[in-house]
Design an enzyme around this catalytic site. Structure first.
Site, PDB file in Angstrom:
ATOM      1  N   GLU A 129     -21.936  12.727 -30.582  1.00 51.41           N
ATOM      2  CA  GLU A 129     -22.872  11.535 -30.160  1.00 51.41           C
ATOM      3  C   GLU A 129     -24.177  12.099 -29.925  1.00 51.41           C
ATOM      4  O   GLU A 129     -25.349  11.459 -30.283  1.00 51.41           O
ATOM      5  CB  GLU A 129     -22.440  11.542 -28.669  1.00 51.41           C
ATOM      6  CG  GLU A 129     -23.048  10.654 -27.731  1.00 51.41           C
ATOM      7  CD  GLU A 129     -22.660  10.293 -26.335  1.00 51.41           C
ATOM      8  OE1 GLU A 129     -23.192   9.504 -25.649  1.00 51.41           O
ATOM      9  OE2 GLU A 129     -21.519  10.888 -26.006  1.00 51.41           O
TER      10      GLU A 129
ATOM     11  N   GLU B 103     -18.250  13.213 -17.034  1.00 49.93           N
ATOM     12  CA  GLU B 103     -18.076  11.646 -17.356  1.00 49.93           C
ATOM     13  C   GLU B 103     -16.792  11.295 -18.390  1.00 49.93           C
ATOM     14  O   GLU B 103     -16.007  10.775 -18.128  1.00 49.93           O
ATOM     15  CB  GLU B 103     -19.219  10.828 -17.620  1.00 49.93           C
ATOM     16  CG  GLU B 103     -19.172   9.309 -17.718  1.00 49.93           C
ATOM     17  CD  GLU B 103     -19.849   8.801 -19.149  1.00 49.93           C
ATOM     18  OE1 GLU B 103     -19.517   8.222 -19.886  1.00 49.93           O
ATOM     19  OE2 GLU B 103     -21.179   9.284 -18.721  1.00 49.93           O
ATOM     20  N   HIS B 104     -17.259  12.025 -19.364  1.00 53.42           N
ATOM     21  CA  HIS B 104     -16.042  12.130 -20.629  1.00 53.42           C
ATOM     22  C   HIS B 104     -14.675  12.508 -20.306  1.00 53.42           C
ATOM     23  O   HIS B 104     -13.657  11.812 -20.549  1.00 53.42           O
ATOM     24  CB  HIS B 104     -16.600  12.698 -21.992  1.00 53.42           C
ATOM     25  CG  HIS B 104     -17.573  11.902 -22.839  1.00 53.42           C
ATOM     26  ND1 HIS B 104     -17.355  11.531 -23.911  1.00 53.42           N
ATOM     27  CD2 HIS B 104     -18.983  11.407 -22.301  1.00 53.42           C
ATOM     28  CE1 HIS B 104     -18.375  10.902 -24.605  1.00 53.42           C
ATOM     29  NE2 HIS B 104     -19.370  10.894 -23.652  1.00 53.42           N
TER      30      HIS B 104
ATOM     31  N   HIS C 108     -22.784  14.507 -18.015  1.00 49.42           N
ATOM     32  CA  HIS C 108     -22.324  13.728 -19.018  1.00 49.42           C
ATOM     33  C   HIS C 108     -20.828  14.054 -19.569  1.00 49.42           C
ATOM     34  O   HIS C 108     -20.061  13.266 -19.967  1.00 49.42           O
ATOM     35  CB  HIS C 108     -23.467  13.592 -20.029  1.00 49.42           C
ATOM     36  CG  HIS C 108     -22.892  12.666 -21.369  1.00 49.42           C
ATOM     37  ND1 HIS C 108     -22.585  13.322 -22.470  1.00 49.42           N
ATOM     38  CD2 HIS C 108     -22.792  11.467 -21.370  1.00 49.42           C
ATOM     39  CE1 HIS C 108     -22.193  12.451 -23.235  1.00 49.42           C
ATOM     40  NE2 HIS C 108     -22.127  11.242 -22.848  1.00 49.42           N
TER      41      HIS C 108
END
Length: 420
Positions: A127, A50-51, A47
């Site tokens: 997040e 991905e950022h 993840h």
């Protein structure tokens, strides 16, 4: 509408579907590199990566990545799941080449600038904090953890804060080196697309990549267990999961029809009994999710602390009753909802591109829609009743509770009620 496929010599796969009448297209790269492919010390890095893909490449700054797509009115995004990471865009037909150029750039040429890593680390920590502050988000992470305890499939996609704080540039590069090979990538496009032109572009961008050794994930084992966290909230959140079939199992269609009839809409059994007749909750639903080799049928509801025991018991009772009284009319309605949902969704090129990529990843091919509909139609009332009986009586289960849950029954209590 025609599905076409092609595989480059290095194993990179491409699948397209031309949709007549559309002036736009969806295009993206789906990579078999999700949370399930992380080692324990890497949890959350797929993840994070991905950022970072949007934070600059060798050719574009972060702003230039956004401007390249938005200047032509397009949209670009990404997501990480437990089995894939996807980078995708929606653009007009004349901008498909541009979209693929940007996507290839962020996938193949990220620079992982240390300053940008620190900025994005802060974003991801926010997040994670937001997820922890959202009860009807975090409870599903806990349910997953109990279902697949001490396995990659049971870990959160975002990862724990302490690990995210420690990820370095080398950690990101290592994960890319381990998992971002041509054999793990699928270029999928749908809408106003030219297959042959995309094959040429894919060859240009991805054809020189060197294949990597395949990564074998550990077989999933649904273990089950209970996570109970008491907190002073307005609602008690209740989530219950049962082991189900994976994507490659024909029983997945039966499982999906069962969960739809049980709690998939306003006419479903749980909605009618728990909400409409008894007024115990505002939200209650059932759904089936699947991975390559396992799956879950899950029920979620939110209610008051005083009523959670009653809600839990009624849920089990309705599951048991479905094994004996699920009617042909209910099964027909669930089949119709399943088919309509699938076909309506496929009017979107974005949904269609995602479906193509997922099917190629799972099967290596794209079954026809007619074949899929035939499999749905082949599910009988007897099949659903048999599945309901297995779920109600024998399937391993996991339970997650959050909020004022002191009066909630335990997993063992529910197991006894299932057996009664």
């Amino acid at each position: 509408m025609t599905v076409r496929q092609h595989t480059l010599p290095n194993g990179f796969r491409l699948v397209t579907e031309y949709m007549p009448g559309l002036k736009s297209a969806a295009i993206g790269v789906w990579i078999t590199a999700g949370g399930r492919h992380e080692r324990l010390e890497q949890n959350g890095i797929a993840h994070f990566l991905e950022h970072m893909a949007f934070k600059g490449t060798k050719r574009r700054t972060a702003l230039q990545i956004a401007e390249a797509i938005e200047d032509v009115g397009g949209y670009i995004n990404a997501y990480t799941s437990r089995e894939v990471t996807a980078y995708y865009a929606r653009v007009l037909e004349n901008d498909v080449t541009l979209a693929l150029d940007v996507i290839a750039d962020i996938v193949l040429n990220p620079v992982f600038d240390p300053a940008e890593i620190e900025i994005e680390r802060g974003v991801i920590l926010q997040e994670i904090g937001q997820a922890h502050d959202t009860p009807d988000d975090v409870i599903f992470d806990w349910l997953q953890e109990e279902s697949y305890r001490d396995q990659p499939l049971g870990r959160t996609i975002l990862g724990p804060s302490d690990r995210v704080r420690g990820f370095s540039r080398d950690d990101l590069s290592t994960f890319v080196g381990e998992h971002y090979g041509p054999g793990e990538m699928i270029l999928s496009a749908a809408g106003a697309v030219d297959h042959d032109a995309l094959v040429e572009l894919a060859t240009r961008y991805f054809g020189e990549m060197t294949p990597r050794g395949s990564f074998e994930v550990d077989p999933a084992r649904f273990i089950g267990g209970e996570a109970r966290r008491a907190k002073d909230l307005e609602q008690a959140h209740f989530a219950l999961a049962f082991e189900g079939p994976g994507y490659r199992d024909d029983a997945i269609y039966t499982a999906q029809i069962y969960s739809s009839a049980l709690g998939g809409g306003m006419s479903s059994r749980l909605f009618q009994e728990v909400r409409e007749r008894r007024g115990l909750c505002y939200t209650i639903f059932a759904q089936t999710g699947a991975y390559a080799d396992t799956g879950t049928t899950m029920i979620y509801a939110g209610t008051s602390g005083d009523q959670i025991a009653e809600l839990a018991h009624i849920t089990i009772d309705e599951m048991k009753r479905a094994a004996d009284t699920m009617s042909p009319e209910e099964v027909a309605r669930a089949r119709a909802q399943m088919k309509a949902g699938m076909l309506m969704g496929l009017e979107s090129p974005s949904n269609r591109a995602e479906r193509l990529a997922r099917l190629v990843q799972i099967w290596g091919d794209v079954p026809s829609l007619d074949d899929t509909i035939a499999r749905i139609d082949a599910v009988t009332t007897g099949d659903v009743r048999d599945f309901a009986a297995e779920i109600a009586a024998n399937a391993p289960a996991a339970l997650a509770l959050y909020g004022p849950v002191e009066r909630a029954p335990s997993l063992e209590d529910l197991r006894e009620r299932r057996a009664a």
